[in-house]
Design a protein around this motif. Structure first.
Motif, PDB file in Angstrom:
ATOM      1  N   ASP A  12      69.843 -25.339 -39.584  1.00 24.71           N
ATOM      2  CA  ASP A  12      70.962 -24.836 -38.773  1.00 24.71           C
ATOM      3  C   ASP A  12      71.313 -23.388 -39.108  1.00 24.71           C
ATOM      4  O   ASP A  12      71.772 -22.639 -38.237  1.00 24.71           O
ATOM      5  CB  ASP A  12      72.202 -25.718 -38.983  1.00 24.71           C
ATOM      6  CG  ASP A  12      72.028 -27.101 -38.377  1.00 24.71           C
ATOM      7  OD1 ASP A  12      71.251 -27.231 -37.413  1.00 24.71           O
ATOM      8  OD2 ASP A  12      72.666 -28.050 -38.870  1.00 24.71           O
ATOM      9  N   TYR A  13      71.116 -23.011 -40.388  1.00 25.84           N
ATOM     10  CA  TYR A  13      71.501 -21.668 -40.842  1.00 25.84           C
ATOM     11  C   TYR A  13      70.328 -21.016 -41.581  1.00 25.84           C
ATOM     12  O   TYR A  13      70.355 -20.853 -42.807  1.00 25.84           O
ATOM     13  CB  TYR A  13      72.727 -21.747 -41.757  1.00 25.84           C
ATOM     14  CG  TYR A  13      73.889 -22.487 -41.138  1.00 25.84           C
ATOM     15  CD1 TYR A  13      74.693 -21.886 -40.170  1.00 25.84           C
ATOM     16  CD2 TYR A  13      74.180 -23.807 -41.512  1.00 25.84           C
ATOM     17  CE1 TYR A  13      75.754 -22.574 -39.597  1.00 25.84           C
ATOM     18  CE2 TYR A  13      75.245 -24.499 -40.939  1.00 25.84           C
ATOM     19  CZ  TYR A  13      76.021 -23.872 -39.986  1.00 25.84           C
ATOM     20  OH  TYR A  13      77.065 -24.549 -39.404  1.00 25.84           O
TER      21      TYR A  13
ATOM     22  N   LEU B 119      68.469 -32.687 -51.185  1.00 24.72           N
ATOM     23  CA  LEU B 119      67.395 -31.944 -50.522  1.00 24.72           C
ATOM     24  C   LEU B 119      67.389 -32.204 -49.016  1.00 24.72           C
ATOM     25  O   LEU B 119      67.220 -31.271 -48.222  1.00 24.72           O
ATOM     26  CB  LEU B 119      66.042 -32.338 -51.118  1.00 24.72           C
ATOM     27  CG  LEU B 119      64.825 -31.607 -50.538  1.00 24.72           C
ATOM     28  CD1 LEU B 119      64.944 -30.094 -50.751  1.00 24.72           C
ATOM     29  CD2 LEU B 119      63.538 -32.137 -51.148  1.00 24.72           C
ATOM     30  N   THR B 120      67.577 -33.464 -48.634  1.00 22.71           N
ATOM     31  CA  THR B 120      67.634 -33.798 -47.200  1.00 22.71           C
ATOM     32  C   THR B 120      68.761 -33.032 -46.521  1.00 22.71           C
ATOM     33  O   THR B 120      68.578 -32.451 -45.431  1.00 22.71           O
ATOM     34  CB  THR B 120      67.838 -35.314 -47.006  1.00 22.71           C
ATOM     35  OG1 THR B 120      66.752 -36.013 -47.614  1.00 22.71           O
ATOM     36  CG2 THR B 120      67.920 -35.671 -45.529  1.00 22.71           C
ATOM     37  N   LYS B 121      69.944 -33.024 -47.147  1.00 23.93           N
ATOM     38  CA  LYS B 121      71.099 -32.310 -46.588  1.00 23.93           C
ATOM     39  C   LYS B 121      70.836 -30.810 -46.546  1.00 23.93           C
ATOM     40  O   LYS B 121      71.195 -30.129 -45.574  1.00 23.93           O
ATOM     41  CB  LYS B 121      72.345 -32.594 -47.433  1.00 23.93           C
ATOM     42  CG  LYS B 121      72.826 -34.035 -47.395  1.00 23.93           C
ATOM     43  CD  LYS B 121      73.557 -34.345 -46.107  1.00 23.93           C
ATOM     44  CE  LYS B 121      74.141 -35.743 -46.097  1.00 23.93           C
ATOM     45  NZ  LYS B 121      74.840 -36.038 -44.825  1.00 23.93           N
ATOM     46  N   LEU B 122      70.214 -30.295 -47.613  1.00 24.70           N
ATOM     47  CA  LEU B 122      69.960 -28.855 -47.703  1.00 24.70           C
ATOM     48  C   LEU B 122      68.958 -28.408 -46.639  1.00 24.70           C
ATOM     49  O   LEU B 122      69.132 -27.358 -46.004  1.00 24.70           O
ATOM     50  CB  LEU B 122      69.458 -28.497 -49.096  1.00 24.70           C
ATOM     51  CG  LEU B 122      69.181 -27.014 -49.362  1.00 24.70           C
ATOM     52  CD1 LEU B 122      70.412 -26.162 -49.101  1.00 24.70           C
ATOM     53  CD2 LEU B 122      68.693 -26.815 -50.791  1.00 24.70           C
ATOM     54  N   GLN B 123      67.925 -29.198 -46.425  1.00 21.12           N
ATOM     55  CA  GLN B 123      66.921 -28.823 -45.422  1.00 21.12           C
ATOM     56  C   GLN B 123      67.509 -28.864 -44.014  1.00 21.12           C
ATOM     57  O   GLN B 123      67.166 -28.032 -43.162  1.00 21.12           O
ATOM     58  CB  GLN B 123      65.702 -29.739 -45.550  1.00 21.12           C
ATOM     59  CG  GLN B 123      64.891 -29.435 -46.803  1.00 21.12           C
ATOM     60  CD  GLN B 123      63.764 -30.409 -47.055  1.00 21.12           C
ATOM     61  OE1 GLN B 123      63.791 -31.562 -46.571  1.00 21.12           O
ATOM     62  NE2 GLN B 123      62.762 -29.988 -47.820  1.00 21.12           N
TER      63      GLN B 123
ATOM     64  N   LYS C  31      77.791 -26.997 -47.461  1.00 19.57           N
ATOM     65  CA  LYS C  31      77.316 -26.519 -48.769  1.00 19.57           C
ATOM     66  C   LYS C  31      78.006 -27.282 -49.901  1.00 19.57           C
ATOM     67  O   LYS C  31      77.378 -27.618 -50.911  1.00 19.57           O
ATOM     68  CB  LYS C  31      77.562 -25.013 -48.900  1.00 19.57           C
ATOM     69  CG  LYS C  31      76.646 -24.186 -48.009  1.00 19.57           C
ATOM     70  CD  LYS C  31      76.822 -22.696 -48.193  1.00 19.57           C
ATOM     71  CE  LYS C  31      75.977 -22.163 -49.316  1.00 19.57           C
ATOM     72  NZ  LYS C  31      75.916 -20.685 -49.320  1.00 19.57           N
ATOM     73  N   ASN C  32      79.293 -27.575 -49.744  1.00 18.90           N
ATOM     74  CA  ASN C  32      79.992 -28.356 -50.763  1.00 18.90           C
ATOM     75  C   ASN C  32      79.442 -29.779 -50.850  1.00 18.90           C
ATOM     76  O   ASN C  32      79.363 -30.359 -51.936  1.00 18.90           O
ATOM     77  CB  ASN C  32      81.499 -28.389 -50.474  1.00 18.90           C
ATOM     78  CG  ASN C  32      82.218 -27.188 -51.048  1.00 18.90           C
ATOM     79  OD1 ASN C  32      81.727 -26.537 -51.962  1.00 18.90           O
ATOM     80  ND2 ASN C  32      83.384 -26.871 -50.507  1.00 18.90           N
TER      81      ASN C  32
ATOM     82  N   GLU D 134      68.031 -22.343 -53.392  1.00 14.46           N
ATOM     83  CA  GLU D 134      68.493 -23.632 -53.894  1.00 14.46           C
ATOM     84  C   GLU D 134      67.498 -24.738 -53.531  1.00 14.46           C
ATOM     85  O   GLU D 134      67.262 -25.659 -54.328  1.00 14.46           O
ATOM     86  CB  GLU D 134      69.872 -23.960 -53.308  1.00 14.46           C
ATOM     87  CG  GLU D 134      70.537 -25.196 -53.896  1.00 14.46           C
ATOM     88  CD  GLU D 134      70.903 -25.035 -55.371  1.00 14.46           C
ATOM     89  OE1 GLU D 134      71.128 -26.060 -56.025  1.00 14.46           O
ATOM     90  OE2 GLU D 134      70.937 -23.889 -55.871  1.00 14.46           O
ATOM     91  N   GLU D 135      66.870 -24.628 -52.361  1.00 13.19           N
ATOM     92  CA  GLU D 135      65.858 -25.599 -51.950  1.00 13.19           C
ATOM     93  C   GLU D 135      64.692 -25.586 -52.940  1.00 13.19           C
ATOM     94  O   GLU D 135      64.206 -26.657 -53.360  1.00 13.19           O
ATOM     95  CB  GLU D 135      65.366 -25.278 -50.536  1.00 13.19           C
ATOM     96  CG  GLU D 135      64.314 -26.255 -50.031  1.00 13.19           C
ATOM     97  CD  GLU D 135      63.730 -25.839 -48.694  1.00 13.19           C
ATOM     98  OE1 GLU D 135      63.226 -26.719 -47.980  1.00 13.19           O
ATOM     99  OE2 GLU D 135      63.750 -24.636 -48.382  1.00 13.19           O
ATOM    100  N   THR D 136      64.252 -24.392 -53.311  1.00  9.35           N
ATOM    101  CA  THR D 136      63.155 -24.263 -54.283  1.00  9.35           C
ATOM    102  C   THR D 136      63.525 -24.920 -55.608  1.00  9.35           C
ATOM    103  O   THR D 136      62.719 -25.633 -56.224  1.00  9.35           O
ATOM    104  CB  THR D 136      62.814 -22.780 -54.520  1.00  9.35           C
ATOM    105  OG1 THR D 136      62.466 -22.183 -53.273  1.00  9.35           O
ATOM    106  CG2 THR D 136      61.662 -22.633 -55.496  1.00  9.35           C
ATOM    107  N   PHE D 137      64.791 -24.708 -56.038  1.00 13.70           N
ATOM    108  CA  PHE D 137      65.257 -25.286 -57.302  1.00 13.70           C
ATOM    109  C   PHE D 137      65.258 -26.812 -57.236  1.00 13.70           C
ATOM    110  O   PHE D 137      64.783 -27.488 -58.169  1.00 13.70           O
ATOM    111  CB  PHE D 137      66.663 -24.786 -57.623  1.00 13.70           C
ATOM    112  CG  PHE D 137      67.343 -25.558 -58.721  1.00 13.70           C
ATOM    113  CD1 PHE D 137      67.011 -25.347 -60.050  1.00 13.70           C
ATOM    114  CD2 PHE D 137      68.306 -26.525 -58.417  1.00 13.70           C
ATOM    115  CE1 PHE D 137      67.621 -26.083 -61.070  1.00 13.70           C
ATOM    116  CE2 PHE D 137      68.923 -27.250 -59.425  1.00 13.70           C
ATOM    117  CZ  PHE D 137      68.578 -27.031 -60.751  1.00 13.70           C
TER     118      PHE D 137
END
Length: 402
Positions: A374-375, A365-369, A349-350, A384-387
């Motif tokens: 995974d979670y 976005l790639t990291k977030l997806q 997340k950091n 946060e993905e939507t944002f």
């Protein structure tokens, strides 16, 4: 006739000489092996490896030589080599001696994979070892390793069941109860966790670690008054050793008595307790002096030779607070290499935050997806993905309008 008798005599002498040579070799091998065992018991793994190798050179037919050689290699962090030695021993035979050697070798392989942070493969090896109905005196140790590995992959329910197996088969041990308490904490069974911590403390009333763990749980439950009372109780333990002094310094740290804890922690570091610098770093983090905090975290790594995901995340967090985002990334990447389960979530997340701060929304976005994959239970991450998707869309529209 005389020639025949002479030939028989020569054959007898030859056989006798061969037997003497073989017995001498076995005797020398046994001596090397015993010396290796002594060095291993004293933690001198390099010398143990040397003597075990000599024993194998003299007599390559003793399984225990390879097994103990493998364990010494683990002590030197030569895990792949250790696994090779254990594999030399394992045989598909239903003979009691072979099965016993197999169990010891599988346990060794499990420990090697555990030390390599390959917890899933270590679990496989431990389960294979437990399937062998020999050397039952090893079962508690193997089950304990299996329980720890299950915790590290986040399989807390299965870990709790494994610790319960230990308690059922071998009775209540303080460390096992404390570890089971942690698994209950992670599955939300807080009262069960508190009960196990109380049992652990009752068995080992002078073990500070159990007080700290119960303290963390009470704080997580929002029972701060009880948590602080527990620290006061721990502070009453008679200080007899340098380790006790370090633990008292940690108590003062958790009590927020930073001015008192600082010199105590500095003294503890001088006494060989490398973790002390991490807590000094935490003091400066609490004071929002992130530059000094970073200095102590790095000293903790450099002088202590300790690599934990927590300390790399803390350094990165300091750099994020200081808006040094590019510098934060290598620390996060290193931390990911050591992290598992809960700490992995924090670091990932950091990392996403850093890419957002750098304005690299596509990478974020790639990291977030990947993180959401995974979670999937993290609702905040989905928001946060939507944002970020909205942010990328706005950027694209701005470019098209230019």
């Amino acid at each position: 006739m005389r020639k025949l008798k002479k030939l028989e005599k020569l054959l007898f002498v030859g056989l006798l000489l061969n037997m003497i040579i073989m017995l001498t070799g076995c005797a020398e091998a046994g001596g090397y092996y015993r010396s290796g065992k002594k060095y291993f018991a004293n933690g001198n793994y390099e010398e143990a490896v040397r003597y075990f190798t000599s024993a194998i050179d003299e007599n390559p037919n003793r399984a225990e030589y390879y097994i103990d050689y493998g364990m010494a290699l683990i002590g030197l962090s030569r895990y792949e080599e250790a696994i090779e030695q254990f594999d030399r021993v394992i045989m598909d035979k239903k003979i009691a001696l072979v099965l016993a050697n197999n169990k010891r070798a599988l346990r060794g392989k499990g420990i090697a994979y555990f030390s390599m942070l390959d917890y899933r493969e270590s679990i496989n090896q431990f389960e294979d070892a437990l399937d062998l109905d020999v050397l039952s005196d090893l079962d508690m140790d193997i089950l304990y390793y299996k329980g720890k590995a299950l915790m590290y992959i986040g399989a807390y329910k299965q870990a709790a069941e494994t610790y319960t197996d230990i308690v059922t088969q071998f009775g209540e041990e303080a460390q096992v109860l404390a570890d089971r308490a942690y698994t209950y904490q992670k599955t939300g069974e807080h009262e069960k966790g508190l009960d196990d911590y109380d049992k652990a403390i009752a068995l080992e009333a002078n073990n500070y670690e159990y007080y700290f763990r119960k303290f963390y749980l009470l704080r997580e439950m929002g029972r701060d008054t009880e948590a602080n009372e527990l620290l006061s109780q721990a502070a009453e333990i008679e200080v007899k050793t340098k380790a006790d002094k370090f633990n008292l310094a940690k108590i003062h740290f958790y009590q927020g008595l930073f001015d008192q804890a600082f010199p105590e922690l500095s003294e503890s570091f001088a006494n060989g307790f490398k973790d002390a610098y991490f807590y000094i770093g935490e003091i400066y983090t609490n004071k929002k002096d992130y530059s000094t905090a970073k200095y102590y975290y790095e000293k903790y790594i450099e002088e202590g030779g300790i690599n934990t995901p927590e300390v790399y995340n803390q350094i990165a967090s300091c750099l994020i607070k200081m808006e040094e985002y590019e510098q934060a990334l290598p620390y996060l990447e290193t931390g990911i290499g050591y992290a598992h389960n809960d700490m992995m979530r924090v670091i990932l997340k950091n990392e996403i935050i850093v890419y957002e701060k750098l304005g690299d929304y596509e990478k974020a976005l790639t990291k977030l997806q990947s993180y959401i994959s995974d979670y999937p239970d993290d609702k905040e991450a989905k928001r946060e993905e939507t944002f970020i998707i909205s942010r990328l869309s706005n950027i694209s529209n701005d470019i098209n309008n230019e």
